[in-house]
Design an enzyme around this catalytic site. Sequence first.
Site, PDB file in Angstrom:
ATOM      1  N   LYS A 137      53.644  -2.372 -47.626  1.00  0.00           N
ATOM      2  CA  LYS A 137      53.886  -1.228 -47.631  1.00  0.00           C
ATOM      3  C   LYS A 137      55.209  -0.941 -47.347  1.00  0.00           C
ATOM      4  CE  LYS A 137      54.698   0.043 -44.258  1.00  0.00           C
ATOM      5  NZ  LYS A 137      55.231  -0.335 -42.903  1.00  0.00           N
ATOM      6  N   TYR A 222      51.530   5.306 -43.926  1.00  0.00           N
ATOM      7  CA  TYR A 222      50.057   5.374 -43.194  1.00  0.00           C
ATOM      8  C   TYR A 222      49.892   6.881 -42.929  1.00  0.00           C
ATOM      9  CZ  TYR A 222      51.588   1.072 -41.466  1.00  0.00           C
ATOM     10  OH  TYR A 222      51.971  -0.575 -41.012  1.00  0.00           O
TER      11      TYR A 222
HETATM   12  P1  NAD Z   1      61.057  -8.618 -40.750  1.00  0.00           P
HETATM   13  O1  NAD Z   1      62.452  -8.384 -40.616  1.00  0.00           O
HETATM   14  O2  NAD Z   1      60.453  -9.359 -39.225  1.00  0.00           O
HETATM   15  O3  NAD Z   1      60.670  -9.949 -41.632  1.00  0.00           O
HETATM   16  C1  NAD Z   1      61.394  -9.898 -42.960  1.00  0.00           C
HETATM   17  C2  NAD Z   1      61.332 -11.264 -43.483  1.00  0.00           C
HETATM   18  O4  NAD Z   1      62.127 -11.439 -44.672  1.00  0.00           O
HETATM   19  C3  NAD Z   1      62.238 -12.169 -42.471  1.00  0.00           C
HETATM   20  O5  NAD Z   1      61.545 -13.343 -42.329  1.00  0.00           O
HETATM   21  C4  NAD Z   1      63.562 -12.447 -43.555  1.00  0.00           C
HETATM   22  O6  NAD Z   1      64.122 -13.569 -43.123  1.00  0.00           O
HETATM   23  C5  NAD Z   1      62.990 -12.449 -44.799  1.00  0.00           C
HETATM   24  N1  NAD Z   1      63.969 -12.237 -46.018  1.00  0.00           N
HETATM   25  C6  NAD Z   1      64.200 -12.675 -46.906  1.00  0.00           C
HETATM   26  N2  NAD Z   1      65.274 -12.393 -47.779  1.00  0.00           N
HETATM   27  C7  NAD Z   1      65.702 -11.136 -47.076  1.00  0.00           C
HETATM   28  C8  NAD Z   1      66.791 -10.486 -47.121  1.00  0.00           C
HETATM   29  N3  NAD Z   1      67.502 -10.613 -48.334  1.00  0.00           N
HETATM   30  N4  NAD Z   1      66.970  -9.509 -46.216  1.00  0.00           N
HETATM   31  C9  NAD Z   1      66.175  -9.423 -44.851  1.00  0.00           C
HETATM   32  N5  NAD Z   1      65.351 -10.281 -44.681  1.00  0.00           N
HETATM   33  C10 NAD Z   1      64.987 -11.043 -45.842  1.00  0.00           C
HETATM   34  O7  NAD Z   1      60.345  -7.421 -41.230  1.00  0.00           O
HETATM   35  P2  NAD Z   1      58.683  -7.348 -40.938  1.00  0.00           P
HETATM   36  O8  NAD Z   1      58.244  -6.412 -39.856  1.00  0.00           O
HETATM   37  O9  NAD Z   1      57.908  -8.465 -40.903  1.00  0.00           O
HETATM   38  O10 NAD Z   1      58.284  -6.345 -42.261  1.00  0.00           O
HETATM   39  C11 NAD Z   1      58.169  -7.234 -43.591  1.00  0.00           C
HETATM   40  C12 NAD Z   1      57.365  -6.105 -44.302  1.00  0.00           C
HETATM   41  O11 NAD Z   1      56.165  -5.937 -44.067  1.00  0.00           O
HETATM   42  C13 NAD Z   1      58.008  -4.758 -44.552  1.00  0.00           C
HETATM   43  O12 NAD Z   1      57.769  -4.355 -45.891  1.00  0.00           O
HETATM   44  C14 NAD Z   1      57.098  -3.963 -43.553  1.00  0.00           C
HETATM   45  O13 NAD Z   1      56.711  -2.474 -44.062  1.00  0.00           O
HETATM   46  C15 NAD Z   1      55.813  -4.526 -43.703  1.00  0.00           C
HETATM   47  N6  NAD Z   1      55.043  -4.226 -42.445  1.00  0.00           N
HETATM   48  C16 NAD Z   1      53.551  -3.970 -42.703  1.00  0.00           C
HETATM   49  C17 NAD Z   1      52.996  -3.718 -41.559  1.00  0.00           C
HETATM   50  C18 NAD Z   1      51.519  -3.073 -41.830  1.00  0.00           C
HETATM   51  O14 NAD Z   1      50.870  -2.964 -40.638  1.00  0.00           O
HETATM   52  N7  NAD Z   1      51.009  -3.349 -42.977  1.00  0.00           N
HETATM   53  C19 NAD Z   1      53.469  -3.964 -40.203  1.00  0.00           C
HETATM   54  C20 NAD Z   1      54.917  -4.210 -40.024  1.00  0.00           C
HETATM   55  C21 NAD Z   1      55.353  -4.709 -41.377  1.00  0.00           C
END
Ligand code: NAD
Length: 369
Positions: A137, A222
């Site tokens: 999401k 959410y």
């Molecule tokens: P994060 O920034 O920690 O991770 C993102 C990942 O994408 C990194 O490993 C990064 O290197 C990679 N990436 C690849 N190409 C990229 C680019 N061009 N720019 C930036 N990053 C790039 O983020 P996260 O917290 O892991 O969130 C990732 C996704 O998961 C989001 O869409 C977030 O909404 C979702 N999420 C969902 C929940 C849930 O409870 N369902 C919880 C947290 C995050």
Amino acid sequence: MKPHHSPSRRKALKQAALLGSAAFLSPTLLACAKTEEKKLGIALVGLGNYATVQLGPALRQTQYCELRGIVTGTPEKATKWQKEYGILPAHSYSYETFDRLRDDPDIDIVYIVLPNFMHAEYTIRALEMGKHVICEKPMGMDAAECRAMIAAAKKANRLLQIGYRLFYEPHHLEMMRWAQEPHEGRIKLMETSLGFDMARPGLWRIDKRMGGGGALMDLGPYVIQAARRAAGANPVSVRAQGYVDDPELYKGIYGTYTWQLRFPDDALCNSTASFSAYIDRYHVAKGHHYTELKPAFSANAKLSLRTWDGERTLPSAEFQQATQMDAFARNILDGTPVVASGEEGLIDMQIVDAIKQAIEKGREVEIGY
Ligand code: NAD
């Protein structure tokens, strides 16, 4: 990982063996037998915080699917994950080699865990490769992207799930059941809110191009879906407000979003999504009677239902995501409909789009579906 054999399935398989032929198996038993042979393989795309802290560990506890592949732009991460989860180097991809997943028969499901602006592109590419997809999401940057993703799934004849872990969480399911039970009256008022003090310079979530709208995009789904699921209906209109408490951090977006959803029977939901301060609660009231979850939405928070006459905790999985991913694997194996579907994600984004419009116009906006 050793396959799990529940007593009932062991019995079913034994009976089938006694009958001596798969021709005697019902479709359900055949599905069970198939699951015993092979769990579905998942490849995580984007090894950031959520993949590392939640999805990887959750995949150690899934029954019908397992972590078999990764896509990362960082070779050191690839090496670390290969060691930690026993992933074969052959199932380790970079963003440049992502499209080679098409020829990897061990990967059934591609799980997109990338920043929001990449969701639609990578979901559609994975579907076009013939993979089933779970997309985190918010489903896309707007409703138009979500429609394109749903169309791609239909065209490829593959299933699409949105990473809505709370659709399968027992306390949330109980809240929904109670809310819709007619004998205690109908819902009049709801409050659904989620906020964290998390805005920092450089965070993609507060970059309008990458995140799409700060807390509204990140946390809004959410609290919107909680209201919809309690009401058992979609809201007809919304009023909304946006606040900036740090102009250096929030450029073209707001730090705190508040809105009020009006439902067809005039039930009202007041909501907040904020990157400036902590709030995490889900309150549903029918006159004097109410049920509340607080905390409500954080992954792995200890949940308990508080009502006007007491409190209770329901048995739940250590990782909500394990239940969510197993449910999707069962949908694929059994040919059953996905609960946290693309269509659900689309409705949430239609409401997010309407919230943005309502802030811009400074008045109540009808929500188009
Ligand atoms: P994060 O920034 O920690 O991770 C993102 C990942 O994408 C990194 O490993 C990064 O290197 C990679 N990436 C690849 N190409 C990229 C680019 N061009 N720019 C930036 N990053 C790039 O983020 P996260 O917290 O892991 O969130 C990732 C996704 O998961 C989001 O869409 C977030 O909404 C979702 N999420 C969902 C929940 C849930 O409870 N369902 C919880 C947290 C995050």
